[in-house]
Design a protein around this motif. Structure first.
Motif, short mmCIF file in Angstrom:
data_model
loop_
_atom_site.label_atom_id
_atom_site.label_comp_id
_atom_site.label_asym_id
_atom_site.label_seq_id
_atom_site.Cartn_x
_atom_site.Cartn_y
_atom_site.Cartn_z
N VAL A 158 8.30 25.85 -22.95
CA VAL A 158 7.38 26.13 -24.05
C VAL A 158 6.04 25.51 -23.71
N SER A 159 4.98 26.31 -23.72
CA SER A 159 3.66 25.80 -23.36
C SER A 159 2.60 26.39 -24.28
N VAL A 235 1.28 30.18 -28.21
CA VAL A 235 2.37 29.26 -27.91
C VAL A 235 3.47 30.11 -27.29
N ILE A 236 3.78 29.89 -26.03
CA ILE A 236 4.65 30.78 -25.27
C ILE A 236 5.97 30.09 -24.98
N ASN A 357 -1.35 35.66 -36.03
CA ASN A 357 -1.12 36.98 -36.60
C ASN A 357 -0.42 37.94 -35.65
N GLU A 358 -0.23 37.55 -34.39
CA GLU A 358 0.34 38.45 -33.40
C GLU A 358 1.59 37.83 -32.77
N GLY A 380 5.90 34.77 -27.76
CA GLY A 380 4.70 33.96 -27.96
C GLY A 380 4.06 34.24 -29.30
N GLN A 381 3.80 33.19 -30.06
CA GLN A 381 3.02 33.32 -31.29
C GLN A 381 1.56 33.31 -30.85
#
Length: 407
Positions: A158-159, A235-236, A357-358, A380-381
């Motif tokens: 997570v990065s 945030v992936i 939002n994506e 990812g957010q």
């Protein structure tokens, strides 16, 4: 040279026989952490920042001078110093290898759930929550390889990848400093990281919280400058899977999406042959800096981006979507929470977001070895298609939650 061996990285999980019912959709409500009256929390400043945002309920922020009375100075990444100052209540610090300038932060809950993150990169390399069968299971996928100069190259996990447009100059927070640890192993453990652009008065915080059944990454961006700033990013999370063929995204039906080239970051894990209809598409792996006009994108890259976007807009029709095929999409109207189900490993993860939002979703496809290097799903957010504008003296918050509904 032997590559670094990190616990929780590229471990093989036990294959359980049987499959979950296709009608099983695990859901969970994430409990909001409540600060416990633990010992006084000191702030680690290496070096002390020129300003600290005064966080309150108002969206307008006034810069104030940092308090130095409770500050503890420690040489950057001195493991002994960090362990002496913060090594309690379920938190420990350890070196990775001799001569390496990184260290590992381990968070352990009383129920056995564990998370690990690296400093100064801020990469979360492992999350092992307690599962329904009474043992912990790795939910993140991370790969370690050896670089040209013998250094360890780590991908996955997570990065956070943010890109700021500061008056035509690009800046990304890459190096993170530990600012504090609070909570306890009974309820939650919270680690706060900070990265700053001193010249532009931009401060980015990561607040990583481990609970009994969830791991969250909250992002706080403070703009204390006199002008507005624009940024994109995500945030992936690389979620490990038996294989994408046995993995499903539940709850995305009716969501609009755009098909895009994969997001390429410092920690991306993408097979070189992904999307290889022709060599041009393989060379098209790029990040999303081109979505800002005037950022120095060359004409060939801009033309390729426009060609890739043509005719690749759609609406998700499957509420129980199998992820066996190669895909790289940005969903623009996805629900705040959806479930990733792996029938091969008999577990699921509830993925939630706030602020962003994506939703970015990437699958390497199922043409690779089961439980191998490319057995994962990337979520990812994100704010990639539409940049975020942050006005002067204000802040923005975003958050990702990985919830374990398998207890």
């Amino acid at each position: 040279m032997t590559p670094f061996q990190l616990e929780g990285i590229m471990t093989s999980s036990t294959i359980h026989s049987g499959f979950l019912s296709p009608h099983f959709i695990p859901l969970s409500n994430t409990r909001k952490p409540v600060l416990l009256p633990t010992k006084t929390v000191h702030r680690l400043q290496c070096p002390p920042p020129p300003f600290v945002c005064n966080i309150s309920s108002s969206k307008k922020r006034e810069p104030r001078l940092p308090s130095v009375a409770a500050s503890v100075w420690c040489p950057p990444l001195d493991v002994d110093c960090l362990e002496n100052e913060y090594g309690s209540h379920g938190v420990s610090f350890s070196g990775i290898s001799s001569g390496d300038e990184s260290c590992m932060v381990k968070m352990t809950m009383e129920n056995g759930s564990v998370a690990k993150l690296m400093l100064p990169s801020g990469l979360i390399t492992s999350y092992k929550p307690l599962m329904w069968h009474g043992a912990t299971m790795e939910l993140l996928h991370t790969s370690v390889s050896e670089g040209k100069n013998g250094e360890a190259l780590i991908h996955g996990g997570v990065s956070l990848d943010l890109k700021f447009d500061l008056n035509g100059i690009l800046w990304s927070p890459k190096t993170w400093t530990l600012r504090g640890v609070q909570g306890s192993s009974l309820e939650f453990i919270q680690v706060e990281l900070i990265s700053q652009n001193v010249e532009s008065n931009i401060e980015v915080k990561q607040i990583i919280t481990l609970g009994e059944d969830a791991l969250s990454s909250e992002i706080l961006v403070c703009n204390s400058s006199d002008t507005s700033v624009h940024f994109t990013g995500a945030v992936i999370s690389h979620l490990t899977a038996s294989t994408p063929e046995a993995t499903y995204a539940i709850g995305l039906e009716g969501s609009d999406f755009f098909s895009k080239t994969p997001l390429l970051t410092d920690f991306s894990l993408i097979h070189p042959s992904f999307g290889k209809i022709g060599s041009r598409k393989a060379r098209g792996l790029m990040d999303f800096t081109g979505f800002f006009s005037g950022w120095g994108v060359d004409q060939d890259s801009e033309r390729m981006r426009k060609e890739t976007e043509e005719g690749l807009e759609g609406e998700e029709e499957d509420g129980y979507k199998n992820l066996a095929e190669e895909m790289s999409r940005i969903y623009t109207s996805a629900p705040r929470d959806f479930t990733v189900l792996d029938r091969g490993r008999r577990n699921s993860v509830l993925v939630g977001r706030n602020g962003f939002n994506e939703l970015y979703m990437f699958s390497p496809g199922s043409s690779h070895e089961w439980y191998g290097k490319y057995s994962y799903i990337c979520v990812g957010q994100a704010a990639l298609l539409q940049p975020i504008t942050l006005s002067s003296q204000s802040e923005w918050r975003g958050k990702q939650r990985l919830c374990n509904p398998n207890l």
